[in-house]
Design an enzyme around this catalytic site. Sequence first.
Site, PDB file in Angstrom:
ATOM      1  N   LYS A  86     -26.390   1.282 -24.877  1.00  0.00           N
ATOM      2  CA  LYS A  86     -25.068   0.948 -25.404  1.00  0.00           C
ATOM      3  C   LYS A  86     -23.934   1.650 -24.642  1.00  0.00           C
ATOM      4  CE  LYS A  86     -22.187  -0.333 -28.720  1.00  0.00           C
ATOM      5  NZ  LYS A  86     -21.724  -1.717 -28.660  1.00  0.00           N
ATOM      6  N   ASN A 115     -19.088 -11.414 -31.016  1.00  0.00           N
ATOM      7  CA  ASN A 115     -19.045 -10.060 -31.566  1.00  0.00           C
ATOM      8  C   ASN A 115     -17.784  -9.361 -31.101  1.00  0.00           C
ATOM      9  OD1 ASN A 115     -19.515  -7.458 -29.780  1.00  0.00           O
ATOM     10  ND2 ASN A 115     -20.567  -9.147 -28.757  1.00  0.00           N
ATOM     11  N   CYS A 145     -13.323  -3.638 -20.928  1.00  0.00           N
ATOM     12  CA  CYS A 145     -12.643  -3.048 -22.079  1.00  0.00           C
ATOM     13  C   CYS A 145     -11.156  -2.840 -21.757  1.00  0.00           C
ATOM     14  CB  CYS A 145     -13.301  -1.740 -22.485  1.00  0.00           C
ATOM     15  SG  CYS A 145     -12.917  -0.371 -21.418  1.00  0.00           S
ATOM     16  N   GLY A 189     -30.255 -10.139 -23.721  1.00  0.00           N
ATOM     17  CA  GLY A 189     -29.245  -9.542 -24.588  1.00  0.00           C
ATOM     18  C   GLY A 189     -29.411  -9.969 -26.025  1.00  0.00           C
ATOM     19  N   THR A 190     -28.644 -10.987 -26.402  1.00  0.00           N
ATOM     20  CA  THR A 190     -28.657 -11.469 -27.776  1.00  0.00           C
ATOM     21  C   THR A 190     -30.074 -11.783 -28.261  1.00  0.00           C
ATOM     22  OG1 THR A 190     -26.444 -12.329 -27.439  1.00  0.00           O
ATOM     23  CG2 THR A 190     -27.661 -13.235 -29.289  1.00  0.00           C
TER      24      THR A 190
END
Lengths: 318, 255
Positions: free
Chosen positions: A51, A75, A135, A270-271
């Site tokens: 993460k 998300n 980000c 991933g998902t």
Amino acid sequence: MVKSLYEGRLAVDIAGLKMATPVTTGSGTFGFGLEFTDFLDLEKVGAVCVKGTSLLPSAGNKGQRAVETPSGMLNCIGLENPGSDYFLEHTLPELRKYDVPVIVNIYGHSPEEYGEVAKKLNVDGVDAVEINISCPNVKEGGIVFGTCPDAAAEVVAQVKANSEKMVITKLSPNVTDIVSMAKAVEEAGTDAISMINTLLGTKIDIERQRPVLGNITGGLSGPAVRPVAVRLVYQVAQAVKVPIIGMGGIMCAEDAIEFMLAGASAVAVGTANFVHPDIAETIAHGMLAYLDRHKVQNITDIVGLALPEGKASMPLFR
Amino acid sequence: MPKTIAEAKVVGQRLLNSSTKLIDVYAPEIANQAVPGQFVNVQVCKNTAPLLRRPFGVAGVNKEQGTFTMIYRIIGEGTHILADVCAGDVLSIVGPLGHGFDMSAGKPLLVGGGLGLAPLLFLAEGFGEGKADILMGGRTADELFWTKLYEELCPEMFLTTDDGSAGTKGTVMALLPQLLAEGGYDCVYVCGPVPMMRAVANACLEAGVKCQVSLEKYMACGLGACLSCACEGIGKRLKVCKDGPVFWAEEVGEW
């Protein structure tokens, strides 16, 4: 000494990062890996990408953080994480009990902060850092590092200057020209590129007549984004020399193969980890079956086969 | 306690009221491990739409037969697909997940509404016949079909309905203060709509009675990895799936 699995047929070397299989885990979809040890053997995963980690702890976003969409999900977790000190003190020692390469996804609010996080991660047990440039750039007032080639290059340069590890840069698909982004981070010295991060999306609750997510927009992932991701990998693979870790909606071995044919040297699930918590291990079996079916010895032999012409390092003929 | 991905064979399902179903599945690896308060994450079909698993509280287990029970309301895409599943079909189920209820109460009171009464049913079973009392609230008498499921486990049942069609008129709060004052309960377990849980938790705090709440949040993985189900705790974020879904009321800062 790198362990050998599957007679070495799935082994890949991504800019010096040696993995027993090409299957890594998408940052933010696999926790710190330890959440999944009931379901799979972590040592049979190519690499664990943890993460997104920042210098200081982050609480992430308020309100609803995820919602399902057609063959996907949105998300807006907001990069919640316990911070690099906590990671190094508490999580990494646990993860180091497993013989699996560890990639740490990092983010910061300025190029310098990215560099600082990278420097902290110059420790045993961390094999690579992955730069998250999707980000918000607080320093520059809301521009995103991931959408401006110069800003992206500055971040990569800072991390390269501070890191002793292999450096991966994760590209955002939310750009007009991903090739210029890829070239910019390659020039700035990234050792590899991972792609794609999520696509921006919004879902409206038509009864409440309001956006569902607390953050209004979220990142779309899952099989819905796969054709977009494959197209972008296909484009970037023809434009750069650094290896690519391809991802975006991989649900099975066949999906992973598609990315590798498009030029990815490794992949990330991933998902799919949310739906099939054992997939990062089991997908390898399907890859072997594919190799057998196509009478190919090693997974590295299929990388880029679908490109107009193989990259210099790749076989031009089947 | 290891979590598993079970290929669970459906034993059968039946309607409890017009929109609520009870399903029994054979999955000994989950039935033998699950404790009251835990949940499972169910893949309702093998396609990619709907993509995510659906979380359901465990409503009871039969360890001898290796089965466990879930109760759900047919409300969206996932539960509509689940409602059509037949005996013999196989569902991929991940579980058991999360932490269960504290079982140390001497005289427990269960308080629930809606589907919150599903995990509380397993809790009542865990305490054993006759030990726990239950206070349940619904909008109308039709929503209190649960009494049939609870009558053997909880001989002492207190009912409220918004329209007064069964039990006392009002919400569970119409009865709770008196029950707390005179019932001699040493712990309250509440699961239901957020306003109910908030009101019950506050009343317990005031009365000085311990209280556990079982929360529900939108979640993807159920394993503590995706961080979708974050909940405001005291000075930190809690993961409903992994730190909960059961919390002591005072741990929850969101209210």
